[in-house]
Design an enzyme around this catalytic site. Structure first.
Site, PDB file in Angstrom:
ATOM      1  N   SER A   7       0.831  -1.091  -0.218  1.00 36.40           N
ATOM      2  CA  SER A   7       0.083  -0.061   0.117  1.00 36.40           C
ATOM      3  C   SER A   7       0.964   1.293  -0.090  1.00 36.40           C
ATOM      4  O   SER A   7       1.887   1.306   0.636  1.00 36.40           O
ATOM      5  CB  SER A   7      -0.644  -0.011   1.282  1.00 36.40           C
ATOM      6  N   TYR A  41      -2.603  -1.269  10.766  1.00 39.68           N
ATOM      7  CA  TYR A  41      -2.757  -1.824   9.557  1.00 39.68           C
ATOM      8  C   TYR A  41      -1.523  -1.447   8.588  1.00 39.68           C
ATOM      9  O   TYR A  41      -0.964  -2.243   7.831  1.00 39.68           O
ATOM     10  CB  TYR A  41      -4.083  -1.428   8.822  1.00 39.68           C
ATOM     11  N   LYS A  54       1.583  -3.411   6.617  1.00 39.05           N
ATOM     12  CA  LYS A  54       2.134  -3.626   5.118  1.00 39.05           C
ATOM     13  C   LYS A  54       3.672  -3.208   5.086  1.00 39.05           C
ATOM     14  O   LYS A  54       4.315  -3.916   4.391  1.00 39.05           O
ATOM     15  CB  LYS A  54       1.389  -2.543   4.378  1.00 39.05           C
TER      16      LYS A  54
END
Ligand code: UFG
Length: 343
Positions: A127, A152, A156
């Site tokens: 991302s 989150y 990544k």
């Protein structure tokens, strides 16, 4: 062209299902592992309707290493595309351990089984969030890992590090890390699309639910940012363009670890997106301004040059296409993937 036998983790999800369609349409053979925790088996049926080929689905959690090992033992995979993972930014702040455990353990389980079966090619769903507070536009050589505002995003970034370290230790591995900007839209057939559970966190699905009458009005988080109209700017990318980016990455894998931005290079404000959605669909989107959402950056967009040069890939679809296709999906599936076979 060499057709490959590909395992897609999270292949029943939003980006996964669109990618499976493009893989099948490019001639590849696809097997899906998905625990269906935030996706539906109906999406896999719909992939079959679109392409004429229904991929096999194994419904379990990737952290179950022994089941994953069995799937690898009975298929000879050439490559893996790894989408599976939890992705709700707000939820990750409330349940950090769930996010770290699920996203990282599942990736470790996958890497272990890939190594055991000598599968060396991997495309990973990363991302733009890994760039955190880097200056814009983000390019692959921008600093990463500073100013990531939620667990989150950290997962990544951590998984990227794990993959770079793994690639350094074994020079035969071919890994591509794809940094997505803001994926929106749906397949033009209207058969697959984003099906958020509960209240959508992201802008486009929320707008679509306001348009369909499911929600009363959109709250625009902040109109006092230092941008031309005061609302945040993002680089929206049509999910079909994004899916094609995965096929391009897969077909251009080389030994080593490479990162690619998958974005358009153009910024669009929240107000511009809402205005385009209204004019393209003819639906009114009532909105009001609300407080800024914690963790939001005012503006970011991609420098997409590297993917264009190395992968011969760039975005083709416009914001109009993204709005039109989102609306087609939303209006023909107002409740997402629901099983009507019982009614
Ligand atoms: N927004 C609203 N109202 C809403 C929802 C969103 O005004 O109801 C605004 C947000 O404040 C932001 C913009 O719309 O300014 C886009 O928000 P999204 O939630 O759609 O997308 P984000 O840019 O916040 O998040 C995306 C991905 C994440 C990723 C993040 C950073 O969804 O997975 O980019 O790369 F981590």
């Amino acid at each position: 062209m060499i057709y490959m036998n590909i395992l897609v983790t999270g292949g029943a999800g939003y980006i996964g299902s669109h990618t499976v369609v493009e893989l099948i349409e490019s001639g590849h053979n696809v097997t899906i592992v998905d625990d269906l925790s935030n996706s539906s088996e109906i999406a896999v049926d719909r992939i079959g309707q679109i392409t004429g080929v229904k991929p096999s689905l194994f419904a379990f959690d990737l952290q179950d290493t022994s089941r994953l090992d069995e799937v690898f033992a009975s298929n000879s995979f050439d490559a893996v595309i790894h989408f599976a993972g939890l992705k709700a930014v707000g939820e990750s702040v409330v349940k950090p351990l769930l996010y770290y455990k699920t996203n990282i353990d599942s990736t470790l389980s996958l890497l272990e089984v890939m190594a055991k079966h000598n599968v060396r090619k991997l495309v990973f769903s990363s991302s733009a969030t890994v760039y955190g507070s880097a200056p814009i536009p983000y390019s692959e050589s921008s600093p990463i890992g500073q100013g990531i505002t939620n667990p989150y995003g950290q997962t990544k970034y951590m998984i990227e590090q794990i993959l770079r370290d793994t690639g350094t230790a074994d020079s035969q591995l071919e890994f591509s890390l794809l940094r997505y900007f803001n994926p929106v839209g749906a397949h033009p057939s209207g058969l697959i699309g984003e099906d958020p559970r509960g209240v959508p966190n992201n802008l486009m699905p929320f707008v679509a639910q306001v348009a369909s009458g499911k929600r009363k009005e959109l709250s625009i988080f902040g109109n006092d940012y230092n941008t031309p109209d005061g609302t945040c700017i993002r680089d929206y990318i049509h999910v079909v363009d994004l899916a094609k980016g995965h096929v391009a990455a897969l077909q251009n894998l080389n030994p080593g670890v490479n990162e690619y931005n998958l974005g358009s290079g153009r910024g669009t404000s929240v107000l511009e997106l809402v205005g385009t959605f209204s004019s393209v669909t003819g639906q009114e989107i009532p909105y009001s301004f609300a407080e800024r959402r914690p963790g939001d950056l005012p503006e970011f967009y991609a420098d997409p040059k590297k993917a264009k040069i190395d992968l011969s890939w760039k975005t083709e679809l416009s914001i109009d296409d993204m709005c039109r296709d989102t609306w087609r999906w939303q209006s023909s599936n107002p409740n997402g993937y629901v099983d009507n076979s019982m009614s």
